[in-house]
Design a protein around this motif. Structure first.
Motif, PDB file in Angstrom:
ATOM      1  N   VAL A   7       2.572  -4.433  -3.669  1.00 43.54           N
ATOM      2  CA  VAL A   7       1.397  -5.298  -3.629  1.00 43.54           C
ATOM      3  C   VAL A   7       0.658  -5.266  -4.965  1.00 43.54           C
ATOM      4  N   LEU A   8       0.392  -6.448  -5.511  1.00 36.02           N
ATOM      5  CA  LEU A   8      -0.532  -6.576  -6.626  1.00 36.02           C
ATOM      6  C   LEU A   8      -1.852  -7.047  -6.033  1.00 36.02           C
ATOM      7  N   ALA A   9      -2.830  -6.168  -6.045  1.00 31.81           N
ATOM      8  CA  ALA A   9      -4.128  -6.430  -5.417  1.00 31.81           C
ATOM      9  C   ALA A   9      -5.135  -6.823  -6.487  1.00 31.81           C
ATOM     10  N   LEU A  10      -5.712  -8.007  -6.354  1.00 31.08           N
ATOM     11  CA  LEU A  10      -6.559  -8.556  -7.409  1.00 31.08           C
ATOM     12  C   LEU A  10      -7.979  -8.799  -6.910  1.00 31.08           C
ATOM     13  N   SER A  11      -8.935  -8.211  -7.627  1.00 30.92           N
ATOM     14  CA  SER A  11     -10.342  -8.390  -7.301  1.00 30.92           C
ATOM     15  C   SER A  11     -11.171  -7.985  -8.501  1.00 30.92           C
ATOM     16  N   ARG A  12     -12.364  -8.559  -8.607  1.00 30.15           N
ATOM     17  CA  ARG A  12     -13.249  -8.170  -9.718  1.00 30.15           C
ATOM     18  C   ARG A  12     -13.580  -6.683  -9.639  1.00 30.15           C
ATOM     19  N   MET A  56      12.233  -5.420   1.022  1.00 34.69           N
ATOM     20  CA  MET A  56      10.793  -5.357   0.838  1.00 34.69           C
ATOM     21  C   MET A  56      10.339  -6.426  -0.144  1.00 34.69           C
ATOM     22  N   ALA A  57       9.189  -7.007   0.104  1.00 40.39           N
ATOM     23  CA  ALA A  57       8.714  -8.156  -0.661  1.00 40.39           C
ATOM     24  C   ALA A  57       7.713  -7.736  -1.735  1.00 40.39           C
ATOM     25  N   ASN A  58       7.590  -8.587  -2.754  1.00 39.11           N
ATOM     26  CA  ASN A  58       6.539  -8.465  -3.756  1.00 39.11           C
ATOM     27  C   ASN A  58       5.414  -9.419  -3.361  1.00 39.11           C
ATOM     28  N   ILE A  59       4.214  -8.865  -3.156  1.00 33.85           N
ATOM     29  CA  ILE A  59       3.093  -9.614  -2.597  1.00 33.85           C
ATOM     30  C   ILE A  59       1.935  -9.619  -3.593  1.00 33.85           C
ATOM     31  N   ILE A  60       1.325 -10.769  -3.814  1.00 37.28           N
ATOM     32  CA  ILE A  60       0.073 -10.850  -4.560  1.00 37.28           C
ATOM     33  C   ILE A  60      -1.027 -11.278  -3.597  1.00 37.28           C
ATOM     34  N   ILE A  61      -2.128 -10.557  -3.618  1.00 39.92           N
ATOM     35  CA  ILE A  61      -3.278 -10.870  -2.763  1.00 39.92           C
ATOM     36  C   ILE A  61      -4.523 -10.893  -3.632  1.00 39.92           C
ATOM     37  N   THR A  62      -5.318 -11.945  -3.509  1.00 38.75           N
ATOM     38  CA  THR A  62      -6.595 -11.997  -4.218  1.00 38.75           C
ATOM     39  C   THR A  62      -7.734 -11.666  -3.255  1.00 38.75           C
ATOM     40  N   GLY A  63      -8.846 -11.242  -3.838  1.00 45.63           N
ATOM     41  CA  GLY A  63     -10.007 -10.918  -3.011  1.00 45.63           C
ATOM     42  C   GLY A  63      -9.789  -9.677  -2.167  1.00 45.63           C
ATOM     43  N   THR A  64      -9.475  -8.565  -2.832  1.00 46.38           N
ATOM     44  CA  THR A  64      -9.014  -7.377  -2.096  1.00 46.38           C
ATOM     45  C   THR A  64     -10.003  -6.225  -2.065  1.00 46.38           C
ATOM     46  N   SER A  65     -11.219  -6.432  -2.533  1.00 47.78           N
ATOM     47  CA  SER A  65     -12.146  -5.303  -2.609  1.00 47.78           C
ATOM     48  C   SER A  65     -12.786  -4.957  -1.274  1.00 47.78           C
ATOM     49  N   ARG A  66     -12.699  -5.883  -0.313  1.00 46.19           N
ATOM     50  CA  ARG A  66     -13.357  -5.647   0.971  1.00 46.19           C
ATOM     51  C   ARG A  66     -12.752  -6.574   2.023  1.00 46.19           C
ATOM     52  N   GLY A  67     -13.161  -6.376   3.264  1.00 48.96           N
ATOM     53  CA  GLY A  67     -12.823  -7.291   4.346  1.00 48.96           C
ATOM     54  C   GLY A  67     -11.340  -7.475   4.579  1.00 48.96           C
ATOM     55  N   ILE A  68     -10.941  -8.705   4.840  1.00 54.32           N
ATOM     56  CA  ILE A  68      -9.559  -9.021   5.196  1.00 54.32           C
ATOM     57  C   ILE A  68      -8.597  -8.672   4.066  1.00 54.32           C
ATOM     58  N   GLY A  69      -8.978  -8.985   2.831  1.00 57.61           N
ATOM     59  CA  GLY A  69      -8.093  -8.695   1.704  1.00 57.61           C
ATOM     60  C   GLY A  69      -7.775  -7.231   1.569  1.00 57.61           C
ATOM     61  N   TYR A  70      -8.781  -6.387   1.717  1.00 61.67           N
ATOM     62  CA  TYR A  70      -8.595  -4.936   1.637  1.00 61.67           C
ATOM     63  C   TYR A  70      -7.659  -4.448   2.741  1.00 61.67           C
ATOM     64  N   GLU A  71      -7.859  -4.945   3.942  1.00 63.16           N
ATOM     65  CA  GLU A  71      -6.999  -4.543   5.062  1.00 63.16           C
ATOM     66  C   GLU A  71      -5.560  -5.033   4.860  1.00 63.16           C
ATOM     67  N   LEU A  72      -5.406  -6.217   4.272  1.00 63.50           N
ATOM     68  CA  LEU A  72      -4.064  -6.738   4.006  1.00 63.50           C
ATOM     69  C   LEU A  72      -3.306  -5.836   3.043  1.00 63.50           C
ATOM     70  N   VAL A  73      -3.973  -5.397   2.000  1.00 66.65           N
ATOM     71  CA  VAL A  73      -3.321  -4.515   1.026  1.00 66.65           C
ATOM     72  C   VAL A  73      -2.781  -3.270   1.717  1.00 66.65           C
ATOM     73  N   LYS A  74      -3.601  -2.647   2.533  1.00 63.17           N
ATOM     74  CA  LYS A  74      -3.163  -1.433   3.223  1.00 63.17           C
ATOM     75  C   LYS A  74      -1.987  -1.702   4.156  1.00 63.17           C
ATOM     76  N   LEU A  75      -2.049  -2.805   4.895  1.00 63.78           N
ATOM     77  CA  LEU A  75      -0.985  -3.119   5.858  1.00 63.78           C
ATOM     78  C   LEU A  75       0.345  -3.368   5.158  1.00 63.78           C
ATOM     79  N   PHE A  76       0.320  -4.181   4.109  1.00 62.47           N
ATOM     80  CA  PHE A  76       1.567  -4.468   3.385  1.00 62.47           C
ATOM     81  C   PHE A  76       2.117  -3.213   2.718  1.00 62.47           C
ATOM     82  N   ALA A  77       1.260  -2.475   2.032  1.00 60.36           N
ATOM     83  CA  ALA A  77       1.714  -1.289   1.304  1.00 60.36           C
ATOM     84  C   ALA A  77       2.246  -0.226   2.245  1.00 60.36           C
ATOM     85  N   ASP A  78       1.581  -0.024   3.360  1.00 68.67           N
ATOM     86  CA  ASP A  78       2.029   0.984   4.322  1.00 68.67           C
ATOM     87  C   ASP A  78       3.348   0.597   4.973  1.00 68.67           C
TER      88      ASP A  78
END
Length: 226
Positions: free
Chosen positions: A28-33, A1-23
Motif C-alpha cells: 500500500v502506498l498511503a497518501l495524505s498531507r 498480492m496487489a499494489n494499492i494506492i489510497i489517498t486521504g489516509t490520515s483518518r477515517g475510512i482511508g486509515y482503516e483501508l490502509v490497515k485492512l489491505f496491508a494486514d
C-alpha cells in the motif's frame, strides 16, 4: 498480492483501508498531507510520505516512487476529500476552488498519473457521496462539497467509456453517513449507523473484486439519511 494506492489516509475510512489491505499482505502506498498516523502503524507493507494532491511536486513524488518500486498499480482508491460547510451566500469563490482542487482536480490528476501503469484488470475506485447523486436528498451548506462529488460521478462514467478497450475499470461509490471526523464536521452531533471500519471493509472487497462485475457504474452505499 496487489499494489494499492489510497489517498486521504490520515483518518477515517482511508486509515482503516490502509490497515485492512496491508494486514492482508497487499502493498500500500498511503497518501495524505499528514502521514504521521500511517507511519505510526510501522507496517512493512505500507509506504508513505507527506502528500498534497493539489501540488504538482507531490504528484511527481508519487510517480518517482512507482517508477522506483513497482512495475504496476493494481488498484487506485480516490478517497481524499475536502469539506466546506457554510451557507451558499457565504461560500466564496475561493471556498469552491479549494474544495474542487482536492475533490475533482486532484482526483483527475492522480488518476491521470496512475492509469498508464495499470493493467487491463486494474480498478480505479473513487469515493463520492450520496449528496452528489442526482435526485438524492440534499443538505444546506454543502453546495461546494456535494457538487464536487457529483462531478467525480460523471468523470467516472467518462473514464470508463474512454478506457473500455484497454482498461482499467472505473467505478464510483456514493457513500451515505459513516461515523468519521468529516461527518462530524458536516453534521455535528449526528450518529451514523456505519463505522469507518465497516465501510472500509466493504470498499476493500469492492476494490479487489468489483471490476469483474461493474465498469463506469455508480453504486449507492447507504442505509441512512444523511
Amino acid at each position: 498480492m496487489a499494489n494499492i494506492i489510497i489517498t486521504g489516509t490520515s483518518r477515517g475510512i482511508g486509515y482503516e483501508l490502509v490497515k485492512l489491505f496491508a494486514d492482508s499482505g497487499h502493498k500500500v502506498l498511503a497518501l495524505s498531507r499528514n502521514n504521521y498516523p500511517i507511519v505510526s502503524l510501522n507496517n512493512s507493507n505500507v509506504f508513505s510520505f507527506s502528500f498534497d494532491i493539489t501540488k504538482e511536486e507531490d504528484l511527481k513524488k508519487v510517480k518517482d516512487f512507482i517508477d522506483a518500486n513497482w512495475q504496476q498499480v493494481d488498484v487506485l482508491i480516490n478517497n481524499a476529500g475536502r469539506l466546506a460547510n457554510k451557507p451558499f451566500l457565504e461560500t466564496t469563490t475561493l471556498d469552491f476552488e479549494e474544495v474542487y482542487k482536492v475533490n475533482v482536480f486532484g482526483v483527475a490528476a492522480i488518476t491521470k498519473l496512475v492509469v498508464p501503469i495499470m493493467p487491463k484488470n486494474g480498478h480505479v475506485v473513487t469515493i463520492s457521496s450520496m449528496g452528489g447523486v442526482q435526485g438524492s436528498i440534499k443538505f444546506a451548506g454543502l453546495s461546494a462539497y456535494s457538487s464536487s462529488k457529483g462531478a467525480v460521478i460523471t468523470l467516472t462514467e467518462l473514464w470508463a467509456e474512454e478506457f473500455k478497450e484497454t482498461g482499467p475499470s472505473f467505478n464510483v461509490l456514493a457513500l451515505g453517513a459513516v461515523q468519521t471526523e468529516m461527518l462530524e464536521e458536516a453534521f455535528p452531533g449526528y450518529e451514523a449507523p456505519t463505522t469507518a471500519f465497516e465501510m472500509a471493509t466493504y470498499i476493500k472487497n469492492f476494490a479487489l473484486t468489483g471490476h469483474k462485475m461493474y465498469n463506469g457504474k455508480l453504486l449507492q452505499v447507504s442505509n441512512s439519511t444523511p
